[in-house]
Design a protein around this motif. Structure first.
Motif, mmCIF file in Angstrom:
data_model
loop_
_atom_site.group_PDB
_atom_site.id
_atom_site.type_symbol
_atom_site.label_atom_id
_atom_site.label_comp_id
_atom_site.label_asym_id
_atom_site.label_seq_id
_atom_site.Cartn_x
_atom_site.Cartn_y
_atom_site.Cartn_z
ATOM 1 N N GLY A 55 7.223 -46.857 81.191
ATOM 2 C CA GLY A 55 8.127 -47.125 80.082
ATOM 3 C C GLY A 55 7.956 -48.520 79.516
ATOM 4 N N GLY A 56 7.045 -49.284 80.094
ATOM 5 C CA GLY A 56 6.872 -50.656 79.668
ATOM 6 C C GLY A 56 6.119 -50.830 78.366
ATOM 7 N N SER A 57 5.385 -49.807 77.980
ATOM 8 C CA SER A 57 4.648 -49.853 76.715
ATOM 9 C C SER A 57 5.011 -48.659 75.861
ATOM 10 N N THR A 58 5.193 -48.916 74.587
ATOM 11 C CA THR A 58 5.487 -47.840 73.644
ATOM 12 C C THR A 58 4.588 -47.981 72.415
ATOM 13 N N TRP A 59 4.342 -46.859 71.772
ATOM 14 C CA TRP A 59 3.524 -46.828 70.563
ATOM 15 C C TRP A 59 4.220 -45.950 69.539
ATOM 16 N N TYR A 60 4.138 -46.348 68.272
ATOM 17 C CA TYR A 60 4.790 -45.618 67.205
ATOM 18 C C TYR A 60 3.857 -45.470 66.000
ATOM 19 N N ALA A 61 4.002 -44.369 65.301
ATOM 20 C CA ALA A 61 3.353 -44.240 64.008
ATOM 21 C C ALA A 61 4.039 -45.191 63.039
ATOM 22 N N ASP A 62 3.275 -45.724 62.103
ATOM 23 C CA ASP A 62 3.854 -46.671 61.145
ATOM 24 C C ASP A 62 5.025 -46.054 60.393
ATOM 25 N N SER A 63 4.954 -44.765 60.151
ATOM 26 C CA SER A 63 5.976 -44.096 59.349
ATOM 27 C C SER A 63 7.344 -44.027 60.039
ATOM 28 N N VAL A 64 7.378 -44.239 61.347
ATOM 29 C CA VAL A 64 8.655 -44.128 62.064
ATOM 30 C C VAL A 64 9.081 -45.433 62.735
ATOM 31 N N LYS A 65 8.245 -46.456 62.673
ATOM 32 C CA LYS A 65 8.585 -47.733 63.298
ATOM 33 C C LYS A 65 9.891 -48.274 62.761
ATOM 34 N N GLY A 66 10.741 -48.739 63.655
ATOM 35 C CA GLY A 66 12.019 -49.294 63.259
ATOM 36 C C GLY A 66 13.114 -48.250 63.091
ATOM 37 N N ARG A 67 12.735 -46.976 63.080
ATOM 38 C CA ARG A 67 13.736 -45.906 62.931
ATOM 39 C C ARG A 67 13.817 -45.018 64.164
ATOM 40 N N PHE A 68 12.701 -44.808 64.825
ATOM 41 C CA PHE A 68 12.648 -43.931 65.999
ATOM 42 C C PHE A 68 12.472 -44.784 67.264
ATOM 43 N N THR A 69 13.054 -44.305 68.357
ATOM 44 C CA THR A 69 12.900 -44.969 69.651
ATOM 45 C C THR A 69 12.585 -43.926 70.716
ATOM 46 N N ILE A 70 11.512 -44.161 71.440
ATOM 47 C CA ILE A 70 11.136 -43.268 72.531
ATOM 48 C C ILE A 70 11.573 -43.894 73.848
ATOM 49 N N SER A 71 12.022 -43.055 74.754
ATOM 50 C CA SER A 71 12.440 -43.536 76.069
ATOM 51 C C SER A 71 12.199 -42.425 77.087
ATOM 52 N N ARG A 72 12.323 -42.795 78.356
ATOM 53 C CA ARG A 72 12.126 -41.789 79.390
ATOM 54 C C ARG A 72 12.990 -42.095 80.590
ATOM 55 N N ASP A 73 13.313 -41.042 81.345
ATOM 56 C CA ASP A 73 14.056 -41.153 82.588
ATOM 57 C C ASP A 73 13.220 -40.441 83.644
ATOM 58 N N ASN A 74 12.439 -41.200 84.397
ATOM 59 C CA ASN A 74 11.526 -40.587 85.357
ATOM 60 C C ASN A 74 12.262 -39.850 86.473
ATOM 61 N N ALA A 75 13.460 -40.292 86.796
ATOM 62 C CA ALA A 75 14.233 -39.599 87.822
ATOM 63 C C ALA A 75 14.587 -38.181 87.387
ATOM 64 N N LYS A 76 14.726 -37.991 86.077
ATOM 65 C CA LYS A 76 15.059 -36.669 85.541
ATOM 66 C C LYS A 76 13.840 -35.943 84.992
ATOM 67 N N ASN A 77 12.673 -36.593 85.064
ATOM 68 C CA ASN A 77 11.445 -36.001 84.526
ATOM 69 C C ASN A 77 11.636 -35.593 83.069
ATOM 70 N N THR A 78 12.262 -36.481 82.310
ATOM 71 C CA THR A 78 12.668 -36.187 80.937
ATOM 72 C C THR A 78 12.339 -37.362 80.038
ATOM 73 N N GLN A 79 11.950 -37.049 78.809
ATOM 74 C CA GLN A 79 11.769 -38.095 77.819
ATOM 75 C C GLN A 79 12.639 -37.789 76.611
ATOM 76 N N TYR A 80 12.853 -38.816 75.795
ATOM 77 C CA TYR A 80 13.746 -38.690 74.659
ATOM 78 C C TYR A 80 13.113 -39.311 73.413
ATOM 79 N N LEU A 81 13.553 -38.830 72.261
ATOM 80 C CA LEU A 81 13.183 -39.457 70.994
ATOM 81 C C LEU A 81 14.458 -39.569 70.170
ATOM 82 N N THR A 82 14.928 -40.788 70.007
ATOM 83 C CA THR A 82 16.104 -41.046 69.199
ATOM 84 C C THR A 82 15.643 -41.360 67.793
#
Length: 124
Positions: A55-82
């Motif tokens: 989770g220490g590095s993230t990458w975004y398409a230019d079209s969504v930078k500043g609006r979308f946030t990716i995150s993950r919860d490894n304990a739940k084996n789940t990722q999110y896109l806000t």
């Protein structure tokens, strides 16, 4: 059998927000990158965002930078896109990507598994 199941898609007005989730089963992804791609009607699938295994590095398409946030919860084996400040051009089927490596790129070479997709529709 590895399964990636997306949820959280739907219809939202422009300027609104949604949070997508992707729950993995059949394999733990704690030591692999994960990410999101999307495909609009008549267009090719495109990269949206990705997150490294820690989770220490993230990458975004230019079209969504500043609006979308990716995150993950490894304990739940789940990722999110806000997704905030959604625009009609964000309308697409969003696919969860489970990596085969610890780090990601904007291409698809790092992707080992795909979800079935969830529809996001942004009305103007």
């Amino acid at each position: 059998q590895v399964q990636l199941v997306e949820s959280g898609g739907g219809l939202v007005q422009a300027g609104g927000s949604l949070r997508l989730s992707c729950a993995a089963s059949g394999r733990t992804f704690w030591n692999y990158a994960m990410g999101w791609f999307r495909q609009a009607p008549g267009k090719e699938r495109e990269f949206v965002a990705a997150i490294s295994w820690t989770g220490g590095s993230t990458w975004y398409a230019d079209s969504v930078k500043g609006r979308f946030t990716i995150s993950r919860d490894n304990a739940k084996n789940t990722q999110y896109l806000t997704m905030n400040s959604l625009k009609p051009e964000d309308t697409a089927v969003y696919y969860c990507a489970g990596g085969a490596s610890r780090y990601a790129t904007s291409g698809t070479s790092w992707v080992g598994h795909w979800g079935q997709g969830t529809q996001v529709t942004v009305s103007s």
